[in-house]
Design a protein around this motif. Sequence first.
Motif, PDB file in Angstrom:
ATOM      1  N   LYS A 119       0.810  -1.214   0.000  1.00 32.34           N
ATOM      2  CA  LYS A 119       0.000   0.000   0.000  1.00 32.34           C
ATOM      3  C   LYS A 119       0.843   1.264   0.000  1.00 32.34           C
ATOM      4  O   LYS A 119       0.348   2.342  -0.287  1.00 32.34           O
ATOM      5  CB  LYS A 119      -0.900   0.025   1.225  1.00 32.34           C
ATOM      6  N   TYR A 120       2.128   1.123   0.340  1.00 37.85           N
ATOM      7  CA  TYR A 120       3.020   2.274   0.462  1.00 37.85           C
ATOM      8  C   TYR A 120       4.273   2.012  -0.363  1.00 37.85           C
ATOM      9  O   TYR A 120       4.760   0.881  -0.405  1.00 37.85           O
ATOM     10  CB  TYR A 120       3.389   2.483   1.935  1.00 37.85           C
ATOM     11  N   PHE A 121       4.773   3.041  -0.998  1.00 41.94           N
ATOM     12  CA  PHE A 121       5.881   2.857  -1.917  1.00 41.94           C
ATOM     13  C   PHE A 121       6.991   3.884  -1.712  1.00 41.94           C
ATOM     14  O   PHE A 121       6.727   5.058  -1.463  1.00 41.94           O
ATOM     15  CB  PHE A 121       5.387   2.962  -3.366  1.00 41.94           C
ATOM     16  N   PHE A 122       8.207   3.396  -1.853  1.00 44.39           N
ATOM     17  CA  PHE A 122       9.392   4.232  -1.973  1.00 44.39           C
ATOM     18  C   PHE A 122       9.766   4.176  -3.443  1.00 44.39           C
ATOM     19  O   PHE A 122       9.729   3.104  -4.058  1.00 44.39           O
ATOM     20  CB  PHE A 122      10.521   3.674  -1.101  1.00 44.39           C
ATOM     21  N   TYR A 123      10.096   5.308  -4.025  1.00 45.59           N
ATOM     22  CA  TYR A 123      10.447   5.326  -5.444  1.00 45.59           C
ATOM     23  C   TYR A 123      11.650   6.233  -5.680  1.00 45.59           C
ATOM     24  O   TYR A 123      11.964   7.098  -4.870  1.00 45.59           O
ATOM     25  CB  TYR A 123       9.259   5.788  -6.292  1.00 45.59           C
ATOM     26  N   VAL A 124      12.312   5.997  -6.810  1.00 51.46           N
ATOM     27  CA  VAL A 124      13.447   6.821  -7.217  1.00 51.46           C
ATOM     28  C   VAL A 124      13.188   7.320  -8.632  1.00 51.46           C
ATOM     29  O   VAL A 124      12.835   6.536  -9.518  1.00 51.46           O
ATOM     30  CB  VAL A 124      14.781   6.035  -7.175  1.00 51.46           C
ATOM     31  N   LEU A 125      13.384   8.610  -8.800  1.00 54.51           N
ATOM     32  CA  LEU A 125      13.262   9.237 -10.111  1.00 54.51           C
ATOM     33  C   LEU A 125      14.634   9.633 -10.613  1.00 54.51           C
ATOM     34  O   LEU A 125      15.497  10.029  -9.833  1.00 54.51           O
ATOM     35  CB  LEU A 125      12.407  10.513 -10.021  1.00 54.51           C
ATOM     36  N   LEU A 126      14.804   9.557 -11.922  1.00 54.47           N
ATOM     37  CA  LEU A 126      15.978  10.128 -12.568  1.00 54.47           C
ATOM     38  C   LEU A 126      15.519  11.457 -13.150  1.00 54.47           C
ATOM     39  O   LEU A 126      14.599  11.504 -13.972  1.00 54.47           O
ATOM     40  CB  LEU A 126      16.501   9.217 -13.673  1.00 54.47           C
ATOM     41  N   CYS A 127      16.140  12.529 -12.689  1.00 54.56           N
ATOM     42  CA  CYS A 127      15.775  13.873 -13.150  1.00 54.56           C
ATOM     43  C   CYS A 127      16.517  14.209 -14.439  1.00 54.56           C
ATOM     44  O   CYS A 127      17.530  13.599 -14.775  1.00 54.56           O
ATOM     45  CB  CYS A 127      16.110  14.905 -12.068  1.00 54.56           C
ATOM     46  N   ALA A 128      16.005  15.204 -15.161  1.00 52.15           N
ATOM     47  CA  ALA A 128      16.593  15.603 -16.442  1.00 52.15           C
ATOM     48  C   ALA A 128      18.047  16.029 -16.310  1.00 52.15           C
ATOM     49  O   ALA A 128      18.818  15.894 -17.259  1.00 52.15           O
ATOM     50  CB  ALA A 128      15.762  16.720 -17.061  1.00 52.15           C
ATOM     51  N   ASP A 129      18.448  16.518 -15.148  1.00 53.21           N
ATOM     52  CA  ASP A 129      19.843  16.941 -14.951  1.00 53.21           C
ATOM     53  C   ASP A 129      20.744  15.800 -14.481  1.00 53.21           C
ATOM     54  O   ASP A 129      21.904  16.013 -14.148  1.00 53.21           O
ATOM     55  CB  ASP A 129      19.923  18.118 -13.983  1.00 53.21           C
ATOM     56  N   GLY A 130      20.219  14.577 -14.451  1.00 50.99           N
ATOM     57  CA  GLY A 130      21.012  13.413 -14.078  1.00 50.99           C
ATOM     58  C   GLY A 130      21.030  13.105 -12.593  1.00 50.99           C
ATOM     59  O   GLY A 130      21.655  12.133 -12.171  1.00 50.99           O
ATOM     60  N   THR A 131      20.352  13.904 -11.782  1.00 50.12           N
ATOM     61  CA  THR A 131      20.302  13.645 -10.347  1.00 50.12           C
ATOM     62  C   THR A 131      19.178  12.663 -10.032  1.00 50.12           C
ATOM     63  O   THR A 131      18.284  12.423 -10.853  1.00 50.12           O
ATOM     64  CB  THR A 131      20.098  14.941  -9.538  1.00 50.12           C
ATOM     65  N   PHE A 132      19.247  12.099  -8.839  1.00 54.45           N
ATOM     66  CA  PHE A 132      18.215  11.180  -8.368  1.00 54.45           C
ATOM     67  C   PHE A 132      17.335  11.885  -7.355  1.00 54.45           C
ATOM     68  O   PHE A 132      17.795  12.732  -6.590  1.00 54.45           O
ATOM     69  CB  PHE A 132      18.849   9.962  -7.682  1.00 54.45           C
ATOM     70  N   TYR A 133      16.070  11.497  -7.342  1.00 54.20           N
ATOM     71  CA  TYR A 133      15.139  11.997  -6.333  1.00 54.20           C
ATOM     72  C   TYR A 133      14.425  10.797  -5.735  1.00 54.20           C
ATOM     73  O   TYR A 133      13.835   9.984  -6.460  1.00 54.20           O
ATOM     74  CB  TYR A 133      14.116  12.946  -6.956  1.00 54.20           C
ATOM     75  N   PRO A 157      11.980  16.794 -17.486  1.00 59.41           N
ATOM     76  CA  PRO A 157      11.100  15.730 -17.012  1.00 59.41           C
ATOM     77  C   PRO A 157      11.850  14.749 -16.107  1.00 59.41           C
ATOM     78  O   PRO A 157      13.072  14.656 -16.161  1.00 59.41           O
ATOM     79  CB  PRO A 157      10.663  15.036 -18.296  1.00 59.41           C
ATOM     80  N   VAL A 158      11.075  14.048 -15.311  1.00 59.72           N
ATOM     81  CA  VAL A 158      11.629  13.009 -14.453  1.00 59.72           C
ATOM     82  C   VAL A 158      11.139  11.662 -14.966  1.00 59.72           C
ATOM     83  O   VAL A 158      10.101  11.569 -15.623  1.00 59.72           O
ATOM     84  CB  VAL A 158      11.237  13.206 -12.971  1.00 59.72           C
ATOM     85  N   ARG A 159      11.921  10.631 -14.656  1.00 64.57           N
ATOM     86  CA  ARG A 159      11.571   9.280 -15.104  1.00 64.57           C
ATOM     87  C   ARG A 159      11.702   8.328 -13.929  1.00 64.57           C
ATOM     88  O   ARG A 159      12.715   8.335 -13.222  1.00 64.57           O
ATOM     89  CB  ARG A 159      12.511   8.865 -16.235  1.00 64.57           C
ATOM     90  N   LEU A 160      10.692   7.526 -13.717  1.00 58.64           N
ATOM     91  CA  LEU A 160      10.706   6.520 -12.655  1.00 58.64           C
ATOM     92  C   LEU A 160      11.708   5.429 -13.029  1.00 58.64           C
ATOM     93  O   LEU A 160      11.615   4.844 -14.115  1.00 58.64           O
ATOM     94  CB  LEU A 160       9.315   5.911 -12.478  1.00 58.64           C
ATOM     95  N   ILE A 161      12.673   5.176 -12.139  1.00 54.71           N
ATOM     96  CA  ILE A 161      13.645   4.119 -12.414  1.00 54.71           C
ATOM     97  C   ILE A 161      13.604   2.993 -11.382  1.00 54.71           C
ATOM     98  O   ILE A 161      14.178   1.936 -11.611  1.00 54.71           O
ATOM     99  CB  ILE A 161      15.079   4.678 -12.556  1.00 54.71           C
ATOM    100  N   TYR A 162      12.933   3.225 -10.255  1.00 58.49           N
ATOM    101  CA  TYR A 162      12.874   2.194  -9.218  1.00 58.49           C
ATOM    102  C   TYR A 162      11.689   2.453  -8.309  1.00 58.49           C
ATOM    103  O   TYR A 162      11.373   3.604  -8.007  1.00 58.49           O
ATOM    104  CB  TYR A 162      14.162   2.214  -8.376  1.00 58.49           C
ATOM    105  N   SER A 163      11.047   1.387  -7.878  1.00 59.22           N
ATOM    106  CA  SER A 163      10.033   1.504  -6.822  1.00 59.22           C
ATOM    107  C   SER A 163       9.983   0.194  -6.053  1.00 59.22           C
ATOM    108  O   SER A 163      10.274  -0.874  -6.594  1.00 59.22           O
ATOM    109  CB  SER A 163       8.655   1.853  -7.393  1.00 59.22           C
ATOM    110  N   ALA A 164       9.645   0.308  -4.787  1.00 56.20           N
ATOM    111  CA  ALA A 164       9.504  -0.858  -3.913  1.00 56.20           C
ATOM    112  C   ALA A 164       8.276  -0.654  -3.048  1.00 56.20           C
ATOM    113  O   ALA A 164       8.047   0.444  -2.539  1.00 56.20           O
ATOM    114  CB  ALA A 164      10.738  -1.027  -3.040  1.00 56.20           C
ATOM    115  N   GLY A 165       7.496  -1.697  -2.905  1.00 54.67           N
ATOM    116  CA  GLY A 165       6.283  -1.627  -2.111  1.00 54.67           C
ATOM    117  C   GLY A 165       6.502  -2.120  -0.694  1.00 54.67           C
ATOM    118  O   GLY A 165       7.335  -2.996  -0.455  1.00 54.67           O
TER     119      GLY A 165
END
Length: 86
Positions: free
Chosen positions: A3-17, A45-53
């Motif tokens: 029901k709850y997720f941690f996710y990582v985005l790759l930002c357009a500048d190459g950083t992670f969020y 834009p940001v792109r989802l590269i990882y998520s864990a439930g």
Amino acid sequence: MAKYFFYVLLCADGTFYGGYSTDVTARVATHNAGKGAKYTKTRRPVRLIYSAGFDNEHDALSAEWHFKHQSRAAKEAFLAAHQVHW
């Protein structure tokens, strides 16, 4: 089911969020609309590269906190260990 997720985005500048959400798809859309976190507004834009439930909110928020408080090298190692290629 998670029901709850941690996710990582790759930002357009190459950083992670790293973030937390109960609906990752909607949250990524919010980030890309410029209405997400302050950090991602100027890095679209940001792109989802990882998520864990997770079954509970505490564990998802803990995963987010730990990711955010790592060095860039440690974040890259975490992603590589989870077979994420950006």
